[in-house]
Design a protein around this motif. Structure first.
Motif, PDB file in Angstrom:
ATOM      1  N   LYS A   8     -27.318  -5.170 -27.649  1.00  0.00           N
ATOM      2  CA  LYS A   8     -28.514  -4.585 -26.866  1.00  0.00           C
ATOM      3  C   LYS A   8     -28.638  -4.903 -25.179  1.00  0.00           C
ATOM      4  CE  LYS A   8     -33.551  -3.151 -26.363  1.00  0.00           C
ATOM      5  NZ  LYS A   8     -34.733  -3.307 -27.146  1.00  0.00           N
ATOM      6  N   ARG A   9     -28.616  -6.229 -25.145  1.00  0.00           N
ATOM      7  CA  ARG A   9     -28.353  -6.842 -23.598  1.00  0.00           C
ATOM      8  C   ARG A   9     -27.166  -6.355 -23.163  1.00  0.00           C
ATOM      9  NH1 ARG A   9     -31.636 -12.557 -23.585  1.00  0.00           N
ATOM     10  NH2 ARG A   9     -33.691 -11.453 -24.240  1.00  0.00           N
ATOM     11  N   GLN A  10     -25.760  -6.491 -23.865  1.00  0.00           N
ATOM     12  CA  GLN A  10     -24.598  -6.101 -23.411  1.00  0.00           C
ATOM     13  C   GLN A  10     -24.790  -4.523 -22.911  1.00  0.00           C
ATOM     14  OE1 GLN A  10     -21.919  -7.665 -26.546  1.00  0.00           O
ATOM     15  NE2 GLN A  10     -21.334  -8.955 -25.401  1.00  0.00           N
ATOM     16  N   ALA A  11     -25.506  -3.784 -23.658  1.00  0.00           N
ATOM     17  CA  ALA A  11     -25.347  -2.452 -23.203  1.00  0.00           C
ATOM     18  C   ALA A  11     -26.257  -2.348 -21.897  1.00  0.00           C
ATOM     19  CB  ALA A  11     -26.172  -1.573 -24.319  1.00  0.00           C
ATOM     20  N   THR A  12     -27.180  -2.991 -21.963  1.00  0.00           N
ATOM     21  CA  THR A  12     -28.041  -2.960 -20.722  1.00  0.00           C
ATOM     22  C   THR A  12     -27.464  -3.469 -19.396  1.00  0.00           C
ATOM     23  OG1 THR A  12     -30.112  -3.309 -22.033  1.00  0.00           O
ATOM     24  CG2 THR A  12     -30.267  -3.520 -19.577  1.00  0.00           C
ATOM     25  N   ILE A  13     -26.303  -4.594 -19.586  1.00  0.00           N
ATOM     26  CA  ILE A  13     -25.914  -5.095 -18.592  1.00  0.00           C
ATOM     27  C   ILE A  13     -24.822  -4.077 -18.095  1.00  0.00           C
ATOM     28  CG2 ILE A  13     -24.201  -6.817 -18.083  1.00  0.00           C
ATOM     29  CD1 ILE A  13     -25.706  -8.658 -19.775  1.00  0.00           C
ATOM     30  N   ALA A  14     -24.153  -3.473 -18.793  1.00  0.00           N
ATOM     31  CA  ALA A  14     -23.199  -2.640 -18.694  1.00  0.00           C
ATOM     32  C   ALA A  14     -23.909  -1.403 -17.903  1.00  0.00           C
ATOM     33  CB  ALA A  14     -22.490  -1.884 -19.919  1.00  0.00           C
ATOM     34  N   GLN A  48     -24.713   1.172 -12.382  1.00  0.00           N
ATOM     35  CA  GLN A  48     -25.517   1.472 -11.473  1.00  0.00           C
ATOM     36  C   GLN A  48     -25.387   0.639 -10.099  1.00  0.00           C
ATOM     37  OE1 GLN A  48     -27.542   4.217 -11.340  1.00  0.00           O
ATOM     38  NE2 GLN A  48     -27.895   3.553  -9.189  1.00  0.00           N
ATOM     39  N   LEU A  49     -25.240  -0.812 -10.342  1.00  0.00           N
ATOM     40  CA  LEU A  49     -24.925  -1.484  -9.223  1.00  0.00           C
ATOM     41  C   LEU A  49     -23.415  -0.973  -8.424  1.00  0.00           C
ATOM     42  CD1 LEU A  49     -25.320  -4.054  -7.499  1.00  0.00           C
ATOM     43  CD2 LEU A  49     -23.969  -5.345  -9.269  1.00  0.00           C
ATOM     44  N   ASP A  50     -22.511  -0.800  -9.022  1.00  0.00           N
ATOM     45  CA  ASP A  50     -21.339  -0.263  -8.699  1.00  0.00           C
ATOM     46  C   ASP A  50     -21.647   1.045  -7.720  1.00  0.00           C
ATOM     47  OD1 ASP A  50     -20.003  -2.272  -9.905  1.00  0.00           O
ATOM     48  OD2 ASP A  50     -19.093  -1.210 -11.578  1.00  0.00           O
ATOM     49  N   LYS A  51     -22.174   2.081  -8.326  1.00  0.00           N
ATOM     50  CA  LYS A  51     -22.528   3.246  -7.758  1.00  0.00           C
ATOM     51  C   LYS A  51     -23.480   2.989  -6.405  1.00  0.00           C
ATOM     52  CE  LYS A  51     -24.929   7.609  -8.520  1.00  0.00           C
ATOM     53  NZ  LYS A  51     -25.903   8.510  -9.428  1.00  0.00           N
TER      54      LYS A  51
END
Length: 116
Positions: free
Chosen positions: A19-25, A30-33
């Motif tokens: 779940k945390r890995q999905a959140t981080i991804a 969003q950060l990249d955008k």
């Protein structure tokens, strides 16, 4: 019994980690955008500041970078380079610093060498 308890803990942790890995991804996407938009805005600000766009802006930045590298290669530090200019803003109406064949700090040196 201890094995089942450890297995249960591992399963719970695996789910939590997934779940945390999905959140981080998702956050990374969003950060990249946001970073892409941030960089575009900085380019627009630079273009506006120097009244240049596209290839002209790229060429001006590239030329300035090459001049800095020549100065650094010649043994100057960044503080030495900063000392070459005064802090007064460029006067409007003077020659455009990005003219077709601008003079550089090195033009004088090359002229002196060719005269000798």
């Amino acid at each position: 019994m201890a094995t089942t308890s450890t297995a249960d803990k591992l399963t719970k942790l695996e789910k939590k980690i997934a779940k945390r890995q999905a959140t981080i991804a998702k956050e990374q996407k969003q950060l990249d955008k946001d970073m892409e938009e941030y960089n575009k805005l900085y380019l627009l600000a630079l273009a506006d500041k120097f009244k240049l766009k596209g290839k002209d802006l790229f060429s001006a930045i590239e030329r300035e970078h090459e001049q800095l590298e020549k100065l650094r290669y010649g043994g100057m530090s960044d503080s030495d380079i900063d000392g070459l200019t005064d802090n007064a803003p460029a006067e409007k109406g003077k020659a455009n610093p990005y003219e077709d064949s601008p003079r550089t700090l090195f033009d004088v040196d090359y002229q002196k060498e060719s005269d000798e």
